[in-house]
Every structure is written in C-alpha cells, then in structure tokens.
Design a protein around this motif. Structure first.
Motif, PDB file in Angstrom:
ATOM      1  N   UNK A 153       5.007  -7.732   2.056  1.00 55.01           N
ATOM      2  CA  UNK A 153       5.624  -8.979   1.151  1.00 55.01           C
ATOM      3  C   UNK A 153       6.668  -9.562   1.396  1.00 55.01           C
ATOM      4  N   UNK A 154       7.434  -9.680   2.186  1.00 54.65           N
ATOM      5  CA  UNK A 154       8.332 -10.743   2.871  1.00 54.65           C
ATOM      6  C   UNK A 154       7.718 -11.639   3.473  1.00 54.65           C
ATOM      7  N   UNK A 155       6.551 -11.362   4.072  1.00 56.45           N
ATOM      8  CA  UNK A 155       5.365 -12.844   4.393  1.00 56.45           C
ATOM      9  C   UNK A 155       5.282 -13.621   3.360  1.00 56.45           C
ATOM     10  N   UNK A 156       4.418 -12.408   2.907  1.00 54.11           N
ATOM     11  CA  UNK A 156       3.726 -13.167   1.263  1.00 54.11           C
ATOM     12  C   UNK A 156       4.684 -13.276   0.522  1.00 54.11           C
ATOM     13  N   UNK A 157       5.597 -13.290  -0.191  1.00 57.92           N
ATOM     14  CA  UNK A 157       6.893 -14.376  -0.796  1.00 57.92           C
ATOM     15  C   UNK A 157       7.056 -15.657  -0.473  1.00 57.92           C
ATOM     16  N   UNK A 158       7.257 -15.261   0.592  1.00 56.20           N
ATOM     17  CA  UNK A 158       7.670 -17.028   1.747  1.00 56.20           C
ATOM     18  C   UNK A 158       6.877 -17.666   1.832  1.00 56.20           C
ATOM     19  N   UNK A 159       5.808 -17.160   1.889  1.00 56.40           N
ATOM     20  CA  UNK A 159       4.596 -18.480   2.426  1.00 56.40           C
ATOM     21  C   UNK A 159       3.231 -18.735   1.405  1.00 56.40           C
ATOM     22  N   UNK A 160       3.539 -17.326   0.530  1.00 52.19           N
ATOM     23  CA  UNK A 160       1.914 -17.943  -0.525  1.00 52.19           C
ATOM     24  C   UNK A 160       2.752 -18.566  -1.769  1.00 52.19           C
ATOM     25  N   UNK A 161       2.467 -18.995  -2.405  1.00 59.10           N
ATOM     26  CA  UNK A 161       2.475 -19.300  -3.272  1.00 59.10           C
ATOM     27  C   UNK A 161       1.795 -18.480  -4.436  1.00 59.10           C
ATOM     28  N   UNK A 162       0.710 -17.985  -3.827  1.00 59.52           N
ATOM     29  CA  UNK A 162      -0.470 -17.518  -4.927  1.00 59.52           C
ATOM     30  C   UNK A 162      -0.054 -16.437  -5.037  1.00 59.52           C
ATOM     31  N   UNK A 163       0.956 -14.591  -4.578  1.00 57.30           N
ATOM     32  CA  UNK A 163       1.181 -14.053  -4.914  1.00 57.30           C
ATOM     33  C   UNK A 163       1.400 -13.915  -6.462  1.00 57.30           C
ATOM     34  N   UNK A 164       0.970 -12.950  -7.044  1.00 62.08           N
ATOM     35  CA  UNK A 164       1.840 -11.817  -7.952  1.00 62.08           C
ATOM     36  C   UNK A 164       2.665 -10.970  -8.115  1.00 62.08           C
ATOM     37  N   UNK A 165       3.203 -10.499  -8.934  1.00 65.26           N
ATOM     38  CA  UNK A 165       3.504  -9.591  -8.956  1.00 65.26           C
ATOM     39  C   UNK A 165       3.028  -7.829  -8.765  1.00 65.26           C
ATOM     40  N   UNK A 166       1.484  -8.394  -9.388  1.00 58.60           N
ATOM     41  CA  UNK A 166       0.591  -7.438  -9.056  1.00 58.60           C
ATOM     42  C   UNK A 166       0.019  -6.879  -8.392  1.00 58.60           C
ATOM     43  N   UNK A 167      -0.035  -7.985  -7.438  1.00 59.40           N
ATOM     44  CA  UNK A 167      -0.653  -7.756  -6.060  1.00 59.40           C
ATOM     45  C   UNK A 167       0.838  -7.397  -4.818  1.00 59.40           C
ATOM     46  N   UNK A 168       1.573  -7.719  -5.081  1.00 58.03           N
ATOM     47  CA  UNK A 168       2.509  -7.009  -4.624  1.00 58.03           C
ATOM     48  C   UNK A 168       2.682  -5.733  -4.219  1.00 58.03           C
ATOM     49  N   UNK A 169       2.928  -4.962  -6.155  1.00 54.32           N
ATOM     50  CA  UNK A 169       3.517  -3.978  -6.035  1.00 54.32           C
ATOM     51  C   UNK A 169       1.925  -2.765  -5.523  1.00 54.32           C
ATOM     52  N   UNK A 170       0.620  -3.690  -6.205  1.00 57.94           N
ATOM     53  CA  UNK A 170      -0.175  -2.780  -5.201  1.00 57.94           C
ATOM     54  C   UNK A 170      -0.192  -2.545  -3.460  1.00 57.94           C
ATOM     55  N   UNK A 171       0.108  -3.842  -3.250  1.00 59.42           N
ATOM     56  CA  UNK A 171      -0.032  -4.028  -1.623  1.00 59.42           C
ATOM     57  C   UNK A 171       1.327  -3.141  -1.396  1.00 59.42           C
ATOM     58  N   UNK A 172       2.779  -2.840  -1.887  1.00 59.90           N
ATOM     59  CA  UNK A 172       3.596  -2.020  -1.454  1.00 59.90           C
ATOM     60  C   UNK A 172       3.326  -0.606  -1.732  1.00 59.90           C
ATOM     61  N   UNK A 173       2.953  -0.475  -2.662  1.00 54.31           N
ATOM     62  CA  UNK A 173       2.096   1.547  -2.983  1.00 54.31           C
ATOM     63  C   UNK A 173       0.729   1.178  -1.633  1.00 54.31           C
ATOM     64  N   UNK A 174       0.169   0.582  -1.518  1.00 63.45           N
ATOM     65  CA  UNK A 174      -0.316   0.655  -0.714  1.00 63.45           C
ATOM     66  C   UNK A 174      -0.137   1.142   0.646  1.00 63.45           C
ATOM     67  N   UNK A 175       0.204  -0.023   1.649  1.00 65.18           N
ATOM     68  CA  UNK A 175       1.309   0.245   2.447  1.00 65.18           C
ATOM     69  C   UNK A 175       1.232   1.404   3.157  1.00 65.18           C
ATOM     70  N   UNK A 176       2.390   1.832   1.359  1.00 65.11           N
ATOM     71  CA  UNK A 176       3.286   3.204   1.916  1.00 65.11           C
ATOM     72  C   UNK A 176       2.405   4.538   2.202  1.00 65.11           C
ATOM     73  N   UNK A 177       1.482   4.713   1.070  1.00 67.70           N
ATOM     74  CA  UNK A 177       0.721   6.093   1.063  1.00 67.70           C
ATOM     75  C   UNK A 177       0.036   6.113   2.257  1.00 67.70           C
ATOM     76  N   UNK A 178      -1.024   4.868   2.558  1.00 68.76           N
ATOM     77  CA  UNK A 178      -1.460   5.004   4.041  1.00 68.76           C
ATOM     78  C   UNK A 178      -0.562   5.427   5.368  1.00 68.76           C
ATOM     79  N   UNK A 179       0.420   5.065   5.025  1.00 71.63           N
ATOM     80  CA  UNK A 179       1.240   4.843   6.074  1.00 71.63           C
ATOM     81  C   UNK A 179       1.974   6.339   6.095  1.00 71.63           C
ATOM     82  N   UNK A 180       2.708   7.246   4.820  1.00 70.83           N
ATOM     83  CA  UNK A 180       2.177   8.437   5.309  1.00 70.83           C
ATOM     84  C   UNK A 180       1.245   8.981   5.096  1.00 70.83           C
ATOM     85  N   UNK A 181       0.181   8.811   4.351  1.00 72.16           N
ATOM     86  CA  UNK A 181      -1.024   9.760   4.791  1.00 72.16           C
ATOM     87  C   UNK A 181      -1.726   9.804   6.869  1.00 72.16           C
ATOM     88  N   UNK A 182      -1.648   8.820   6.579  1.00 67.29           N
ATOM     89  CA  UNK A 182      -1.904   8.664   8.379  1.00 67.29           C
ATOM     90  C   UNK A 182      -0.923   9.644   9.453  1.00 67.29           C
TER      91      UNK A 182
END
Length: 487
Positions: A408-437
C-alpha cells in the motif's frame, strides 16, 4: 548473584531516561508534537532514531543467537535487511514526508484514508486493527528480551524482570512522547553501535582467533558456508533475505520519515543510516560466529543470551554494565516507538474516528498517553512466557506489517491509478494470506511475508486494472506530491 557495578550502571541509565521524559514533557504541547514531534526532526536524530527503533533487541540477541545455532547462512537476514533499509530510505522517505504533510496525516491508516479518499472508513479502521495486533506482539518480543536481560544480570524472577523493564519504558514514553523517544533513540543508537563493534572484536582475540572458532564449528557440526543446507538452498535464501520486504510497511520506521524537518536532510539521513546499519548488522553476525568458539556448549534455548555472556566473560563489571545497557537500549528504542505508534492508532484512528469526532486537542493528548499504558499492559501479559523466542515473535510481527502495509505504501506513492477499493482488497488479502500461511506451518519452508506481500500487490494491480482511479482531485494531489519531491 546481583552485581553492584552493573546495578548502579543501569540505575544511572534509567535516571537518564526519566530526565529525558520529563524534559520533553514540558516541550510537548499538542497531539502532533506528542505523535510526530511537530515534523521538525533533524537529520541525525531521524537517521539514528529510525535505525535504533528498527533493530530492537533481536539485533544483539536474536540474530547472534540464530547465527550461533545455524551458522553463517543466517547472514541472509542481514543482507535482506540492508537492501530493504536502503530502498526504504531512497524510495519512500522523501515522498512519504511530503504526502503525509500534504494530507495532514499523523498515522499510516489516516494517510491511507486521506490519500485514497476512502468513503467507507474501512481502510483506516482495518489499518488500525492490524497496527494494534502486530505491534502488541512486537512489543511483547522486546519485553521478553528485557526479561531475559534482567533475569541474567540481577538474578530476579523473569516475570519481575519483565515488569521492571516495561515500567521504565512506559514512564518516559508516557511523559515525553515522540520527542523523548527520538532523542533517547539518538543516544541509544550510538551506544548500540559502540557495543556491537567493540565486544566481538575483543572476544575474537580472547577466544583464540579463527582457528578456535573453526574447530568449534566442526565439533558442533555447524556449517561455515553462507549457502543454507538442504535440497533447495535458493528457497531458503529467498525466505531469509525476504526480511527486507518488511521495511516498506513498518509504521514505527515510517513515522520517522513523516517527522523529518527538512526535505534536503533526507539524503544526509540516508547516508548516516546506511553506515549505521552496515556496521551493526555485520558485527551482530560476528557476535554469533565468535560465540560458537567462546560458548561451544551453549544450548539452543539459551543462544539468545550469547551477547550477555560474552560481555560478562571479557569485561569488568563497570565497563560491562555500560555495554549491557546497549542491549537494553536496543530493546527500549523499539518498544517505545511501537507503543507510540499504537497509541497514535488508538487515538487518531479509533477514538477520534469512531468514539468522539469532536474531541479537543487536550482530550486527544490525554487519550494518547492513556493508550500507551493500556497497550503496555497487554504486551506485558503476552511476554510472561520466558520460553518465548525473540526472533520468532519479531518475525511474525515484522512479516505482518510488511504483507499488510508494504504494497500500500509503494502503490500510494508511485501509482496514480490506485483506488481505495484496491487498497482495501490488497490489505485484506495480504494479511489473510500471511496469517493462514503461518497457521498452516508453511512458514518453515518460506517466510510468510513473501506470499503475503506478493498476494497484496497482485490483488491491487488487478483491481486497479478494472477500477482505475478517475477522481481528478486525487490525481491532481498525486501530481502535486510528485512535483514537491523533485524540488
């Protein structure tokens, strides 16, 4: 048996920290001062505070212990961390300082909400929950280190040791906030560097040099190769070096970038931080290697005490007490930062956002200090198990922040295209994958930050493809941020 010289040394050190806390208590007038030091920190304070708060007790206890048990192949942790540190300073520091000031953000969750104009408030709330969860685990790892240190030095029960260390940290953080934390980190970072360089050099000659160390490695069947043992060494290297990915999402380090006073100081701070981290990580590895020769019978369960034992072996109690205080410095410089960032999230992202949107600055100031105490108590409870592994606790929390916030930090600072929907989906996915792994036990084969980080950033790229940013105000603000960083 309690050593009087060490006890006096630590007593003086604690008094110094209390003086720092009281001094900055008088200079902290509002919530921005308490959480970010008024965004006016100098280059030396920013650099050493960032690195001291980064490395924590695992630098002088966890990493040397891992090398002592598993050999030089554990050096890939340090290599990954060095690369991550430098990329974080070069790519993130200046842009994050500009953008968080531009959006008037004091925490990462509040920055994500403002940056993407999230109408749901979920980015901020979920980000705060993740911050509190992983920082409580992270802070408990530091208290485990403090408990082991005090138990070894003063022959007091482990639980009493944890409570004593926690009390000192809470007091000066509670009083002085960000300014007290950063300026104490400046001193602590310097003390850590002195200790981590002097001790292994003298210990090397004390133990009999490379021949004695090599003989001990052969006797204990410890590999002297940097290539990990096993059928898939490249996987082990990637997994170990992947610690570097965590830097992009660590709130307590990124807060230092947000607080620096002048943009022109960022490049100077980068150089200072780079030199500090090379020396610190390099000599921490040497501590573990020399420890193999000095303490060949040291059990794996006690390996994280190697630096403590090394100091006591070769120094008189007065000098040893000062050097042992460096371990406490490493522990405190991280816990105080974690408590402060957790306090920030509770104050800004929960209390102000959900409970009382009309709270006064004085009220927020009080809630911030109260939050430090509440989080500390929870962390102390989690740290009461003396068999907890410092590196294991740090690994999980570090990976959690890297997988949840890094992309999220990388995309927020380097990507014009990023939306709140993609940020939320990414944050949730990354956290869930890490915990399950980690829960499935796959972390033994690949550090969980790798799949979590990759899943997060791939989901964000995918959502951006179908729902690109089209808000002209957000796009214009992004362009302003880019222009400001080029000045």
């Amino acid at each position: 048996m309690i050593n009087t010289a060490e006890l006096i040394t630590f007593g003086v050190y604690f008094v110094f920290l209390m003086i720092v806390g009281v001094y900055f208590y008088r200079k902290t007038d509002n919530i921005e001062d308490y959480l970010l030091g008024g965004r006016g920190m100098g280059k030396w304070v920013t650099a050493l505070s960032a690195q001291a708060s980064d490395m924590s007790g695992w630098l002088l206890m966890g990493l040397p212990g891992a090398v002592l048990v598993a050999g030089i192949s554990q050096s890939w942790i340090a290599i990954g961390l060095f690369i991550g540190t430098m990329l974080n300073w070069i790519l993130i520091a200046k842009r994050l300082r500009v953008y968080t000031a531009q959006t008037d953000s004091l925490t990462l969750p509040s920055f994500f909400e403002s940056r993407f104009r999230d109408p749901s408030g979920l980015l901020r709330i979920l980000g705060a929950i993740i911050t509190l969860f992983f920082f409580t685990i992270y802070a408990s790892s530091g208290l485990v280190g403090a408990g082991l240190l005090f138990e070894s030095m003063f022959a007091i029960p482990y639980t009493t040791a944890v409570l004593a260390g926690g009390l000192v940290i809470v007091l000066y953080t509670f009083l002085g906030g960000f300014l007290a934390v950063c300026y104490s980190d400046l001193f602590q970072g310097a003390l850590m560097l002195v200790a981590v360089t002097i001790v292994p050099i003298l210990a090397y000659f004390s133990v009999g040099g490379s021949e004695a160390i090599s003989a001990a490695m052969v006797a204990n069947e410890i590999s002297g190769s940097i290539i990990p043992a096993g059928p898939l060494p490249i996987i082990a290297i990637i997994s170990t070096a992947a610690w570097g990915l965590g830097y992009f999402g660590q709130p307590h380090i990124l807060a230092r970038f947000m607080s620096i006073g002048k943009l022109k100081d960022v490049s100077k701070s980068t150089t200072i931080a780079g030199v500090w981290v090379v020396l610190s990580l390099g000599f921490a590895i040497v501590i573990g290697i020399v420890g193999i020769g000095m303490f060949p019978e040291l059990a794996a369960d006690d390996s994280e005490r190697v630096f403590i034992l090394m100091i006591r072996e070769i120094f008189n109690p007065w000098i040893g007490g000062i050097l042992l205080a460096a371990i406490l410095s490493a522990i405190m410089s991280t816990i105080d930062s974690q408590l402060l960032v957790s306090s920030s999230s509770l104050t800004e992202d929960f209390y102000l956002k959900i409970l009382n949107k009309e709270a006064s600055k004085k009220e927020l100031f009080f809630v911030g200090r109260l939050s430090v105490v509440a989080i500390s108590l929870i962390a102390m409870v989690l740290a009461m198990n003396p068999r907890s592994n410092i590196l294991g606790l740090v690994s999980y929390a570090w990976g959690g922040f890297g997988a949840a916030f890094g992309p999220l930090i990388i995309m927020s600072l380097f990507s014009r295209k990023t939306t709140w929907q993609s940020a939320l989906a990414g944050m949730l996915t990354g956290t869930i994958v890490l915990v399950l792994w980690e829960q499935l036990g796959w972390g033994a084969h690949m550090y969980e930050i790798v799949p979590g980080f990759l899943a997060n950033i791939l989901v964000m790229i995918g959502v951006n493809h179908f729902l690109p940013q089209q808000d002209e105000a957000i796009l214009s603000e992004f362009d302003m941020h880019i222009a400001a960083t080029r000045q």
